[in-house]
Write a protein that holds these residues in place. Structure first.
Motif, PDB file in Angstrom:
ATOM      1  N   HIS A 116      -6.129  -2.621   1.722  1.00 14.48           N
ATOM      2  CA  HIS A 116      -6.963  -3.667   2.314  1.00 14.48           C
ATOM      3  C   HIS A 116      -7.176  -3.422   3.809  1.00 14.48           C
ATOM      4  N   LEU A 117      -6.127  -2.931   4.499  1.00 17.97           N
ATOM      5  CA  LEU A 117      -6.225  -2.716   5.945  1.00 17.97           C
ATOM      6  C   LEU A 117      -6.652  -1.302   6.310  1.00 17.97           C
ATOM      7  N   GLY A 118      -6.714  -0.424   5.309  1.00 22.50           N
ATOM      8  CA  GLY A 118      -7.107   0.949   5.575  1.00 22.50           C
ATOM      9  C   GLY A 118      -6.007   1.776   6.211  1.00 22.50           C
ATOM     10  N   ILE A 119      -4.750   1.458   5.876  1.00 23.10           N
ATOM     11  CA  ILE A 119      -3.609   2.215   6.401  1.00 23.10           C
ATOM     12  C   ILE A 119      -2.711   2.606   5.231  1.00 23.10           C
ATOM     13  N   GLY A 120      -1.706   3.394   5.491  1.00 25.46           N
ATOM     14  CA  GLY A 120      -0.796   3.830   4.439  1.00 25.46           C
ATOM     15  C   GLY A 120       0.162   2.727   4.024  1.00 25.46           C
ATOM     16  N   ASP A 121       0.553   2.748   2.754  1.00 26.73           N
ATOM     17  CA  ASP A 121       1.495   1.731   2.282  1.00 26.73           C
ATOM     18  C   ASP A 121       2.854   1.895   2.956  1.00 26.73           C
ATOM     19  N   ALA A 122       3.214   3.106   3.354  1.00 31.68           N
ATOM     20  CA  ALA A 122       4.487   3.320   4.050  1.00 31.68           C
ATOM     21  C   ALA A 122       4.477   2.622   5.408  1.00 31.68           C
ATOM     22  N   THR A 123       3.326   2.589   6.069  1.00 35.20           N
ATOM     23  CA  THR A 123       3.209   1.884   7.352  1.00 35.20           C
ATOM     24  C   THR A 123       3.441   0.395   7.164  1.00 35.20           C
ATOM     25  N   VAL A 124       2.872  -0.153   6.093  1.00 34.94           N
ATOM     26  CA  VAL A 124       3.083  -1.575   5.774  1.00 34.94           C
ATOM     27  C   VAL A 124       4.557  -1.834   5.490  1.00 34.94           C
ATOM     28  N   ALA A 125       5.160  -0.982   4.684  1.00 33.76           N
ATOM     29  CA  ALA A 125       6.567  -1.171   4.308  1.00 33.76           C
ATOM     30  C   ALA A 125       7.473  -1.112   5.532  1.00 33.76           C
ATOM     31  N   ARG A 126       7.175  -0.219   6.468  1.00 31.79           N
ATOM     32  CA  ARG A 126       7.996  -0.124   7.683  1.00 31.79           C
ATOM     33  C   ARG A 126       7.907  -1.394   8.507  1.00 31.79           C
ATOM     34  N   ALA A 127       6.702  -1.948   8.627  1.00 29.85           N
ATOM     35  CA  ALA A 127       6.530  -3.195   9.388  1.00 29.85           C
ATOM     36  C   ALA A 127       7.289  -4.339   8.707  1.00 29.85           C
ATOM     37  N   TRP A 128       7.218  -4.394   7.384  1.00 26.64           N
ATOM     38  CA  TRP A 128       7.947  -5.446   6.656  1.00 26.64           C
ATOM     39  C   TRP A 128       9.448  -5.329   6.873  1.00 26.64           C
ATOM     40  N   ARG A 129       9.952  -4.088   6.820  1.00 22.28           N
ATOM     41  CA  ARG A 129      11.395  -3.904   7.035  1.00 22.28           C
ATOM     42  C   ARG A 129      11.792  -4.286   8.454  1.00 22.28           C
ATOM     43  N   ARG A 130      10.947  -3.928   9.417  1.00 22.58           N
ATOM     44  CA  ARG A 130      11.277  -4.185  10.817  1.00 22.58           C
ATOM     45  C   ARG A 130      11.367  -5.677  11.095  1.00 22.58           C
TER      46      ARG A 130
END
Length: 344
Positions: A116-130
């Motif tokens: 949806h945001l046009g970024i990698g799912d790993a980037t999303v997961a890192r932000a969620w973990r942080r």
């Protein structure tokens, strides 16, 4: 340039030596300082590589960078790679918004939000973990609508924190519909890396209801199992509890189940004034400490058991409670009513 041609000023030497002694300078900078100081001391490239524990190209790289730029040459250069196209705050903000209806989902996954945001799912997961954001998790809550909520909380909590002198405070409730389940195959014992496992299939062999009275000051439990959990069973259990504590003032904490307020119960209480009932607020069974004990017996004796009959289940419950009473401990309440009420 050659190793013998490296000359460093007294000021740079002092800075490099301070890096070696510092506990806050990164390991990379310490290694580079050691390379430069060793080379400046007259060691050749091969000798320096051997003494510092690095390769010859590494020695040459940091020697030449120091010669060209001084201390600044030992710092890390900006890393290559595509810079961030979206920061964490935007990811978290998008996570908190509901997904579009066309997706047909109740919450975001890292893959859906990344797309949806046009970024990698790993980037999303890192932000969620942080930021400890977990969209897939959900919990339940329930507010009490009892008009006497405040008075009941003060009453029950007051008993826990300041019990009447020479009186016994008991928490009473029934755990109904405990199933005598018999697994269709024996449990597999736990092994390294694997928990104990039970078959999904089972046979129902009936149910029982456990009535329990927890003495808050000691943790001791008085119990009895019944086929039903109506007013007759509750009255019989109250009589058993009263008999277990002869000539003692009893304060009994329990919930608002209708059988607890039946006329026959009230008549018995009128004839036994040493027993006083204290009701938790509606939807406030978490105030009743016997619920903690029910959780313990469920986890430690019932959930993983296999029972051929109700009688076997009851025998297991009694065995557990006998053992519990040998090792029981006080149940200590710590929160005041004022601390609880804003969250009730």
């Amino acid at each position: 340039m050659t190793s013998s041609g490296l000359v460093i000023s007294d000021e740079d030497r002092a800075a490099l030596e301070s890096w070696l002694r510092s506990s806050t300078v990164s390991a990379g900078l310490v290694e580079r300082a050691r390379i430069v100081l060793t080379v400046a001391g007259g060691a050749g490239t091969a000798v320096t590589a051997r003494q510092v524990g690095v390769s010859r190209p590494t020695v040459i790289k940091w020697r030449d960078r120091f010669a060209a730029r001084g201390l600044a040459g030992l710092a890390d250069e900006p890393r290559s790679g595509r810079p961030k196209t979206i920061d964490d705050s935007a990811i978290i903000a998008a996570t908190l918004d509901a997904p579009p209806e066309k997706l047909g989902v109740t919450h975001w996954s890292s893959r859906l939000l990344g797309r949806h945001l046009g970024i990698g799912d790993a980037t999303v997961a890192r932000a969620w973990r942080r930021y400890h954001v977990q969209p897939w998790r959900t919990e339940t809550f329930k507010f009490s609508t009892d008009p006497e909520l405040e008075a009941k909380v003060h009453d029950v909590v007051g008993l826990y924190l300041n019990p009447p002198e020479n009186a016994v405070v008991l928490c009473v409730d029934e755990k109904s519909q405990i199933q005598a389940l018999n697994r269709t195959a024996p449990m597999l014992p736990m092994r390294p890396g694997l928990p104990a496992r039970a078959t999904h299939d089972y046979k129902r062999n009936g149910t029982t209801t456990l009535f329990a009275a927890l003495e808050v000051a000691t943790g001791r439990v008085t119990d009895r199992c019944y086929d039903r959990h109506g007013k007759a069973e509750f009255l019989d259990f109250l009589k058993k509890v009263a008999k277990a504590y002869p000539r003692r003032e009893l304060h009994v904490v329990l919930d608002n189940y209708h059988t607890h307020k039946h006329a026959e119960i009230n008549n018995w209480l009128a004839k036994n004034p040493r027993v006083t009932l204290h009701f938790t607020p509606t939807s406030g069974s978490w105030l009743n400490l016997v619920e903690v004990f029910f959780g313990i017996i469920t986890r430690q004796a019932i959930r993983r058991g296999s029972f051929d009959s109700v009688a076997q289940l009851i025998e297991k419950i009694r065995t557990f409670i006998d053992g519990w009473n040998d090792r029981c401990h006080p149940f200590t309440w710590t929160k005041t009513a004022e601390e609880i009420l804003p969250h009730a």
